[in-house]
Design a protein around this motif. Structure first.
Motif, mmCIF file in Angstrom:
data_model
loop_
_atom_site.group_PDB
_atom_site.id
_atom_site.type_symbol
_atom_site.label_atom_id
_atom_site.label_comp_id
_atom_site.label_asym_id
_atom_site.label_seq_id
_atom_site.Cartn_x
_atom_site.Cartn_y
_atom_site.Cartn_z
ATOM 1 N N UNK A 139 12.460 97.966 60.767
ATOM 2 C CA UNK A 139 12.420 98.808 59.558
ATOM 3 C C UNK A 139 13.169 98.135 58.420
ATOM 4 N N UNK A 140 12.845 96.887 58.173
ATOM 5 C CA UNK A 140 13.540 96.085 57.165
ATOM 6 C C UNK A 140 13.465 96.719 55.790
ATOM 7 N N UNK A 141 12.270 97.112 55.343
ATOM 8 C CA UNK A 141 12.108 97.656 54.004
ATOM 9 C C UNK A 141 12.080 99.172 53.987
ATOM 10 N N UNK A 142 12.707 99.796 54.964
ATOM 11 C CA UNK A 142 12.648 101.252 55.084
ATOM 12 C C UNK A 142 13.347 101.936 53.928
ATOM 13 N N UNK A 143 12.757 103.037 53.498
ATOM 14 C CA UNK A 143 13.421 103.852 52.483
ATOM 15 C C UNK A 143 14.551 104.624 53.155
ATOM 16 N N UNK A 144 15.372 105.245 52.351
ATOM 17 C CA UNK A 144 16.491 106.009 52.892
ATOM 18 C C UNK A 144 15.980 107.117 53.808
ATOM 19 N N UNK A 145 14.948 107.852 53.365
ATOM 20 C CA UNK A 145 14.427 108.960 54.163
ATOM 21 C C UNK A 145 13.796 108.482 55.465
ATOM 22 N N UNK A 146 13.096 107.347 55.419
ATOM 23 C CA UNK A 146 12.508 106.790 56.642
ATOM 24 C C UNK A 146 13.607 106.401 57.631
ATOM 25 N N UNK A 172 20.225 101.944 55.147
ATOM 26 C CA UNK A 172 20.371 103.163 54.343
ATOM 27 C C UNK A 172 21.480 102.986 53.301
ATOM 28 N N UNK A 173 22.560 102.321 53.678
ATOM 29 C CA UNK A 173 23.648 102.049 52.722
ATOM 30 C C UNK A 173 23.167 101.137 51.597
ATOM 31 N N UNK A 174 22.416 100.100 51.953
ATOM 32 C CA UNK A 174 21.889 99.176 50.938
ATOM 33 C C UNK A 174 20.982 99.911 49.954
ATOM 34 N N UNK A 175 20.090 100.759 50.496
ATOM 35 C CA UNK A 175 19.170 101.512 49.636
ATOM 36 C C UNK A 175 19.952 102.426 48.703
ATOM 37 N N UNK A 176 20.968 103.091 49.240
ATOM 38 C CA UNK A 176 21.789 103.984 48.410
ATOM 39 C C UNK A 176 22.486 103.212 47.299
#
Length: 94
Positions: free
Chosen positions: A1-8, A44-48
């Motif tokens: 899930x490399x490019x996963x969004x926060x919700x994913x 998730x931290x990176x996306x945030x």
């Protein structure tokens, strides 16, 4: 899930939490799920953080545009005042 969004990432973390609660899970499976959960947590931290940086940039751009608009309004008002003063001095005031 490399490019996963926060919700994913969150959805998958919820799935993992349910899986590790199973009494039938082996130690190897639990370890593998733990490693996946850690990677998802980091993503998730990176996306945030990316979202926060993006929001900061948008805020900065909006603030600059607002300041520019205010400066333009102030210059316009100053020119209008100068024109009115010039008209008064010339005796052409309305």
């Amino acid at each position: 899930m490399e490019g996963a969004s926060f919700n994913e990432a969150k959805e998958r973390l919820d799935e993992i939490a349910l899986q590790v609660q199973s009494p039938d899970i082996t130690m190897d499976e639990a370890l593998s799920l733990y490693e996946e959960a850690v990677a998802l947590g980091m993503r998730a931290c990176e996306v945030s953080e990316e979202d926060l940086r993006s929001a900061d940039l948008e805020h900065d751009d909006a603030e600059k545009a607002s300041q520019s608009s205010l400066q333009g309004d102030a210059q316009e008002s100053a020119h209008a005042l100068e024109d009115a003063e010039d008209a008064d001095e010339d005796g052409t005031a309305e």
